[in-house]
Motif scaffolding. Structure first.
Motif, PDB file in Angstrom:
ATOM      1  N   TYR A  35      -4.957   8.014   1.396  1.00  0.00           N
ATOM      2  CA  TYR A  35      -5.600   7.690   0.121  1.00  0.00           C
ATOM      3  C   TYR A  35      -6.802   8.595  -0.148  1.00  0.00           C
ATOM      4  CZ  TYR A  35      -2.868   3.562  -1.213  1.00  0.00           C
ATOM      5  OH  TYR A  35      -1.856   2.713  -1.633  1.00  0.00           O
ATOM      6  N   THR A  43       0.840  -1.208   0.000  1.00  0.00           N
ATOM      7  CA  THR A  43       0.000   0.000   0.000  1.00  0.00           C
ATOM      8  C   THR A  43       0.872   1.254   0.000  1.00  0.00           C
ATOM      9  OG1 THR A  43      -0.148   0.118   2.420  1.00  0.00           O
ATOM     10  CG2 THR A  43      -1.835  -1.179   1.272  1.00  0.00           C
ATOM     11  N   SER A  79       1.436  -5.188  -8.443  1.00  0.00           N
ATOM     12  CA  SER A  79       2.216  -4.995  -7.218  1.00  0.00           C
ATOM     13  C   SER A  79       3.635  -5.541  -7.360  1.00  0.00           C
ATOM     14  CB  SER A  79       1.516  -5.647  -6.015  1.00  0.00           C
ATOM     15  OG  SER A  79       1.999  -5.098  -4.813  1.00  0.00           O
ATOM     16  N   TYR A 104       1.830  -1.189 -10.624  1.00  0.00           N
ATOM     17  CA  TYR A 104       0.967  -0.975  -9.452  1.00  0.00           C
ATOM     18  C   TYR A 104      -0.138  -2.027  -9.407  1.00  0.00           C
ATOM     19  CZ  TYR A 104      -0.994   1.944  -5.710  1.00  0.00           C
ATOM     20  OH  TYR A 104      -1.422   2.426  -4.494  1.00  0.00           O
ATOM     21  N   LYS A 129      -5.538  -0.508  -3.320  1.00  0.00           N
ATOM     22  CA  LYS A 129      -4.259  -1.216  -3.331  1.00  0.00           C
ATOM     23  C   LYS A 129      -4.219  -2.235  -2.209  1.00  0.00           C
ATOM     24  CE  LYS A 129      -0.125  -2.036  -4.871  1.00  0.00           C
ATOM     25  NZ  LYS A 129      -0.256  -3.441  -4.410  1.00  0.00           N
ATOM     26  N   MET A 132       2.079   3.684  -3.140  1.00  0.00           N
ATOM     27  CA  MET A 132       1.382   4.890  -3.568  1.00  0.00           C
ATOM     28  C   MET A 132       2.266   6.128  -3.408  1.00  0.00           C
ATOM     29  SD  MET A 132      -1.153   6.716  -4.677  1.00  0.00           S
ATOM     30  CE  MET A 132      -2.627   5.700  -4.749  1.00  0.00           C
ATOM     31  N   ALA A 189      -2.346   9.137 -10.309  1.00  0.00           N
ATOM     32  CA  ALA A 189      -2.188   8.048  -9.342  1.00  0.00           C
ATOM     33  C   ALA A 189      -3.483   7.262  -9.206  1.00  0.00           C
ATOM     34  CB  ALA A 189      -1.755   8.615  -7.990  1.00  0.00           C
ATOM     35  N   THR A 190      -4.604   7.973  -9.234  1.00  0.00           N
ATOM     36  CA  THR A 190      -5.906   7.307  -9.170  1.00  0.00           C
ATOM     37  C   THR A 190      -6.113   6.397 -10.373  1.00  0.00           C
ATOM     38  OG1 THR A 190      -6.874   9.146  -7.928  1.00  0.00           O
ATOM     39  CG2 THR A 190      -8.400   7.691  -9.086  1.00  0.00           C
ATOM     40  N   ALA A 195     -11.042   2.448  -6.782  1.00  0.00           N
ATOM     41  CA  ALA A 195      -9.595   2.254  -6.898  1.00  0.00           C
ATOM     42  C   ALA A 195      -9.084   1.749  -5.564  1.00  0.00           C
ATOM     43  CB  ALA A 195      -8.908   3.569  -7.279  1.00  0.00           C
ATOM     44  N   ALA A 210      -4.325   3.368  -9.745  1.00  0.00           N
ATOM     45  CA  ALA A 210      -4.893   2.624  -8.617  1.00  0.00           C
ATOM     46  C   ALA A 210      -6.181   1.901  -8.976  1.00  0.00           C
ATOM     47  CB  ALA A 210      -5.140   3.580  -7.448  1.00  0.00           C
ATOM     48  N   ARG A 211      -6.667   2.108 -10.178  1.00  0.00           N
ATOM     49  CA  ARG A 211      -7.833   1.354 -10.618  1.00  0.00           C
ATOM     50  C   ARG A 211      -7.434  -0.036 -11.113  1.00  0.00           C
ATOM     51  NH1 ARG A 211     -11.448   5.647 -14.035  1.00  0.00           N
ATOM     52  NH2 ARG A 211     -13.008   3.996 -13.816  1.00  0.00           N
TER      53      ARG A 211
END
Length: 701
Positions: free
Chosen positions: A545, A417, A481, A478, A627, A420, A590-591, A625, A594-595
């Motif tokens: 977040y 996590t 991971s 991302y 993580k 990010m 970043a979003t 979104a 993160a999807r």
């Protein structure tokens, strides 16, 4: 309507107080005291020097903590139980009972009762001791005001000592008060300040403590009993055993007799009331976080964090001690951001993974992007001081702050996590989402380590090489991971930038080792930071977040929507404290990446695999979104998810033994628990979409 009278109209009272007070009070309080010129002069001097105006500060009052609906009471805070109420809610029967018990001529005198003074004088002289007082209700009110407003031991002594001077001060103030207030106003003030025993100040607290009711519902026998208690709460305490109950009933009979003599009762009403059982039914008055409703012991964790927050607010005092005293005496109405509905879902989600008896825990926090308001804080524990069975430590009952941290709780390693913060720092440094690297299964870095590694340097590996190794971008790195991709990216920008980014988004580094490594001059060598080796609380993670969800607006975590003091004045402390920490385009990019972990697609359709695909399926058409994160040896498993309206984080851990791994098998359960909490928070809310990042930040110039 206030009776019209002046100093001239009070001549009889003033005469007794100013000329005879030295004699009367000396005889009243000290039957053996001689009728000397010294006594006369002393009484006259004290009376003459006492100001007409009594300074009446706001009395100490309970503060009440409510859920976000403004109606559901979480708990109260108080030093003494004081709950003021309007005279309109105090029934006539209670007002008549207190007059009959304490001051039968209340509606005839002007604050001082000459007839009562003479009657008391004669009774005391005949008894050879102080057997009867001459204080009116107004004088008793004055005495109580002087007691609670005392700032020094000397002032408190002056307010309570058995001296001529004290009586004279009370008389002078009482006369002035009756020129200012109506009898109804004085009655209201009196019944809101007088002590009824069992830490209950005022009729509202007393009605609950003795009969678990409200003042307006008091019956005649109940009112008479409470009025009788006032004379001596200890001597007439109906809850102090057989003798106390007998004394209280005898005193109730006295009050009823007095009410009948004053024609407040018919003989039939009097007889029926005397036959009525005492009917005690103690009502609880919660005080503090361990006394939240018994069927909601999980609410205490939010309450505990609220107190932590309050203690840090300069608006409520110069230091922690002043702020806590203000909370317990200021009569605040605090409407929190806490949602019982979302809390219920979060608790059910947590306990579905681990029971409350399990040594492992799943703390969950939910935060509103754009305000920082905390909606829920749940964990599979009871917030309670109760003892635990089987010699277990901190389960199922604990007051350790497992969700927000504090005391010995510094947080938990949350694994990937934390990637990010590296991604945000890289985007801010000019790297695009399309930044590519052929990520190997093991990466030799330039970060020196004292032991292990590759030739003295940090060498991270991918947990699932066949799935993670290969050419990756921020989207795919991302989503899958990929450890080696993010450590490579961290090296490109410098680890200190990733660490500083975490600080900007509210990560506190409570653990001493983390604090040391995060300091300037050392953070540049913290190569493992991006893989989540720092201890972080679920509340910190959710709020970080939430900053991304709010397009780069960081808001300090906030537990309240409104705070008003006893006068109805609103405190600005309940307003969100927000400032921009990221360019909107950086947060949007970043979003978009993160999807990928949740199995959905961003605006550029670059996702090709996720670690929590089940989450995307649960949300359907609603954008989401997030993580996942696994710490080393799967000691913890975390997931943080967000939409434009809510951010939720949860970490499966063993709080009392960080070496007791929860195992990789629990990962999907954590994802689902967090997702269910999010969906509960979003129930009834319209679908809001994420914003498209620019093509420049997606692909570079």
């Amino acid at each position: 309507m206030r009776r019209q009278h002046t100093l001239l109209a009070d001549l009889a009272s003033l005469l007794l107080c100013g000329v005879l007070a030295g004699v009367v009070v000396a005889l009243l309080a000290f039957p053996g005291f001689g009728l000397t010129g010294l006594a006369l002069k002393s009484g006259s001097d004290v009376f003459g020097k006492t100001p007409d105006k009594l300074s009446i500060p706001e009395p100490p009052q309970n503060s009440s903590l409510y859920a976000n609906d403004g109606k559901t009471l979480l708990t109260q805070f108080y030093a003494d139980d004081r709950m003021p109420t309007d005279i309109a809610h105090i029934p006539t029967v209670m007002q008549h009972a207190i007059v009959a018990a304490e001051d039968t001529r209340f509606y005839q005198h002007h604050g001082v009762d000459p007839r009562g003074i003479v009657r008391s004088l004669l009774a005391n002289r005949q008894a050879g001791r102080v057997s009867e007082g001459a204080s009116t209700l107004t004088m008793q009110y004055v005495r109580n005001v002087l007691m609670y407003s005392a700032q020094t031991p000397e002032q408190l002594q002056q307010a309570t000592e058995q001296t001529m001077g004290r009586k004279l001060r009370e008389m002078r103030y009482a006369l002035a008060l009756e020129r200012k207030y109506t009898k109804s106003q004085i009655m209201e003030r009196y019944l809101n300040i007088i002590y009824f025993g069992h830490q209950a100040y005022g009729i509202k607290a007393a009605a609950r403590i003795y009969f678990d009711t409200t003042p307006e519902k008091l019956t005649l026998p109940q009112a008479a009993l409470l009025a009788g208690v006032v004379k001596s709460p200890d001597a007439f305490d109906p809850e102090s055993g057989v003798d106390g109950r007998k004394a209280a009933l005898a005193r109730r009979t006295y009050v009823l007799d007095s009410m009948r003599k004053l024609h407040y009762l018919t003989p039939a009403q009097d007889a029926a009331a005397k036959k009525a059982p005492i009917g005690l039914k103690s009502g609880s008055v919660p005080n503090g976080c361990t006394e939240v409703p018994s069927n909601h012991p999980d609410w205490g964790f939010f309450c505990d964090w609220f107190v932590q927050w309050w203690d840090q607010q300069p608006a409520f005092g110069a230091n922690t001690a002043e702020r806590e005293m203000k909370l317990r005496t200021g009569g605040y109405k605090i409407v929190t951001s806490f949602s019982p509905r979302v809390q219920r879902s979060a608790e059910r989600a947590s306990t579905a993974v681990y029971s409350k008896d399990n040594s492992k825990a799943l703390p969950i926090a939910a935060v509103q992007p754009g305000t920082g308001r905390v909606v829920a804080m749940a964990v599979n524990r009871n917030y309670s001081l109760a003892s635990n069975p089987n010699g277990w430590a901190n389960r199922p009952n604990t007051v350790d702050q497992l969700i927000a941290g504090g005391g010995d709780i510094v947080g938990y390693q949350t694994g990937s996590t934390m990637k990010m913060f590296t991604m945000l720092a890289a985007l801010e440094s000019g790297y695009s989402l399309d930044t590519g690297f052929n990520a190997p299964g093991r990466l030799a870095t330039g970060y020196p380590v004292s032991s292990g590694g590759c030739g003295g340097y940090y060498c991270p590996v991918n947990d699932n090489p066949p799935w993670m190794d290969g050419y990756r971008t921020m989207w795919t790195g991302y989503g899958r991971s990929v450890n080696t991709y993010f450590v490579w990216l961290e090296q490109k920008i410098g680890a200190e930038k990733a660490v500083n980014m975490a600080k900007r988004l509210g990560i506190q580094f409570r653990a001493s080792t983390d604090e040391a490594l995060s300091k300037p001059g050392r953070a540049h060598g913290w190569g493992a930071f991006t893989l989540g080796v720092a201890d972080v609380t679920p509340l910190e993670l959710a709020n970080a977040y939430a900053t991304v969800a709010a397009q780069g607006m960081y808001c300090k975590p906030l537990p309240a929507t409104s705070i008003t003091d006893a006068t109805g004045k609103a405190s600005p402390a309940a307003k969100p404290s927000c400032h921009r920490v990221l360019r909107a385009d950086v947060a949007r990019a970043a979003t978009d990446a993160a999807r990928c972990p949740v199995g959905t697609q961003g605006f550029y359709h670059k996702c090709d695999g996720g670690t929590a695909n089940e989450v995307g399926a649960m949300f359907g058409s609603r954008p989401v979104a997030g993580k996942t994160g696994s710490s080393e040896t799967n000691a913890t498993e975390s997931f943080v998810g967000f939409t434009p309206q809510i951010a939720v984080a949860g970490t499966a851990c063993t709080p009392d033994n960080p070496w007791d791994s929860v195992g990789a098998g629990i990962s999907s359960s954590v994802d689902i628990a967090v997702a269910k909490t999010m969906l509960s928070a979003l129930r009834g809310q319209p679908i809001k979409h994420f914003h498209r990042p620019s093509a420049t930040i997606a692909y570079g110039s």
